[in-house]
Design a protein around this motif. Sequence first.
Motif, PDB file in Angstrom:
ATOM      1  N   ALA A   1      48.400  39.502  36.729  1.00  0.00           N
ATOM      2  CA  ALA A   1      47.743  38.376  36.046  1.00  0.00           C
ATOM      3  C   ALA A   1      46.236  38.396  36.270  1.00  0.00           C
ATOM      4  N   THR A   2      45.811  38.707  37.504  1.00  0.00           N
ATOM      5  CA  THR A   2      44.374  38.752  37.813  1.00  0.00           C
ATOM      6  C   THR A   2      43.683  39.852  37.024  1.00  0.00           C
ATOM      7  N   LEU A   3      44.317  41.010  36.947  1.00  0.00           N
ATOM      8  CA  LEU A   3      43.739  42.134  36.204  1.00  0.00           C
ATOM      9  C   LEU A   3      43.676  41.838  34.706  1.00  0.00           C
ATOM     10  N   GLN A   4      44.715  41.222  34.178  1.00  0.00           N
ATOM     11  CA  GLN A   4      44.722  40.899  32.753  1.00  0.00           C
ATOM     12  C   GLN A   4      43.611  39.916  32.411  1.00  0.00           C
ATOM     13  N   ALA A   5      43.359  38.968  33.323  1.00  0.00           N
ATOM     14  CA  ALA A   5      42.285  38.002  33.078  1.00  0.00           C
ATOM     15  C   ALA A   5      40.913  38.648  33.205  1.00  0.00           C
ATOM     16  N   ALA A   6      40.765  39.584  34.161  1.00  0.00           N
ATOM     17  CA  ALA A   6      39.466  40.216  34.396  1.00  0.00           C
ATOM     18  C   ALA A   6      39.128  41.251  33.328  1.00  0.00           C
TER      19      ALA A   6
END
Length: 324
Positions: free
Chosen positions: A134-139
């Motif tokens: 989720a963090t990577l998808q947002a970044a």
Amino acid sequence: MSHRPLVVFVIHEGFSLFGYGIARDLIRMAHDAGSDLRVEAVTSAAVPGLVQSSCGAQILADHDWSVILRADYVFVCSSRDIHPVAGSASLLKHLRSCHRHGGWVIGLGTSVFTLGQAGLLAARRATAHPAQLATLQAAFPDTDFTLQPFMIDQRVVTCVGGDAVTDLMLDLLSRTFDPAIAEAVRRYVLLKPERSEAFIASVGLRGSIEDLDPRLARYTQVIEQTVSAPRPLLEVCAAIAVSPRTLSRLTQAVFACSLGALSARIRLDHAAGLLRSTSRALSDISDASGYSSTAHFSNAFQKRFRIRPGRYRATRNAASAPEI
């Protein structure tokens, strides 16, 4: 091969020695296996000198990051910190330049963030640890993230998991040098974790472990990695490139149960391990095993093992107590 490839390992304070050691040692094994592969491998840091890894061992970096500009392959070694950290501007610039001039850039573990910050993941596929997805998808919204162990996309490589580094290195040796070299190295390396036999037996595999479809093996791995916070089935299936129908068919054929039942077996085996090895409260173990309530967990545990969790713990503790 007339050109002697230059492989650069990028490290920094707190880097993970595990991935670094596997990748670098498999290059050595390619030499020892009798191949004619000749690769120059060096280690770089912001400033040459000893760099301390996350386990405390120190590795000598014999170059600074400018050597990246001459590299054919760059391995960016991860940090134990799972949170994204802004990469050095000079490092990011060197990585972009290396790739622009035909080099391969490989990010191990959390170094996927570094590759993303360098702009190398835009409009590409990359792998992610389930806990960081989720963090990577947002970044990096322009990147198509997957839960595959490693991903190669136009000389940009991402890899998650210590054992995945072995698989990645064998793939790279076969893809960029010679399949015979990869096969020679493979014979030096035990690819199958010892725990696999016990794990597969515990969840009820019908047949040989060699019969386990790679997609199903990856599904069980994802369930293990996200045991405390199970992900929606459609999300997992999309990440490992398999349809729910196909995965359900494979699970029924191999484990003789539904996808939900297989997930429950893995989570309850995890809970049983916590009951045996820790004194954590049942409510904590319930949460850590992905159950919404202790009552639901207790009922599921009794159905699986024919004994209540508290009684299971007491019985195991009594069995392991020393005789007086």
